[in-house]
Design a protein around this motif. Sequence first.
Motif, short mmCIF file in Angstrom:
data_model
loop_
_atom_site.label_atom_id
_atom_site.label_comp_id
_atom_site.label_asym_id
_atom_site.label_seq_id
_atom_site.Cartn_x
_atom_site.Cartn_y
_atom_site.Cartn_z
N ASP A 82 90.66 20.92 75.57
CA ASP A 82 91.09 19.50 74.76
C ASP A 82 90.03 18.41 75.21
O ASP A 82 89.87 18.40 76.41
CB ASP A 82 92.50 19.50 74.98
N THR A 95 94.86 13.17 72.37
CA THR A 95 94.21 14.38 72.64
C THR A 95 93.75 15.26 71.39
O THR A 95 94.53 15.06 70.18
CB THR A 95 95.31 15.27 73.52
N THR A 97 92.76 18.47 70.42
CA THR A 97 93.00 19.94 70.82
C THR A 97 91.96 20.69 70.39
O THR A 97 90.99 20.47 69.37
CB THR A 97 94.22 20.48 70.32
#
Length: 123
Positions: A82, A95, A97
């Motif tokens: 991530d 974030t 991913t």
Amino acid sequence: MTYLKDRNRELILLLLEKIKYSGDQSLIPYLKLWEKVDYKKVRAEILKTIDVLEYKKPVDVQAAQDRTESINEALKGSAPQDLLLKCWECSKRFTFTIAEQKFYKQKGFALPKRCKKCRSDRG
């Protein structure tokens, strides 16, 4: 320039080598701003880069190639992970991913510049 502060140091040093090699003096004001906000080791490398650009000193091409090779070698074996990105609108970190990265790569999209909240507010 503060968004560059918490990036991968080896990639930052490689970027500075590439800037030295380019000889582009128009980058000096940005480098001076960046130098004020980054960590000691990076600040020292930024000052070296400014020095090379201002005084047109010769660039150590071998050092740049060695650094590029070592970074490429390190990235080859790295597992996907991530990413922590910074939103351009709200400046908060978000974030990105592995699944999102695969989707973006499959579609040919660039990395997102805004967090999900700012993207949804915008659209």
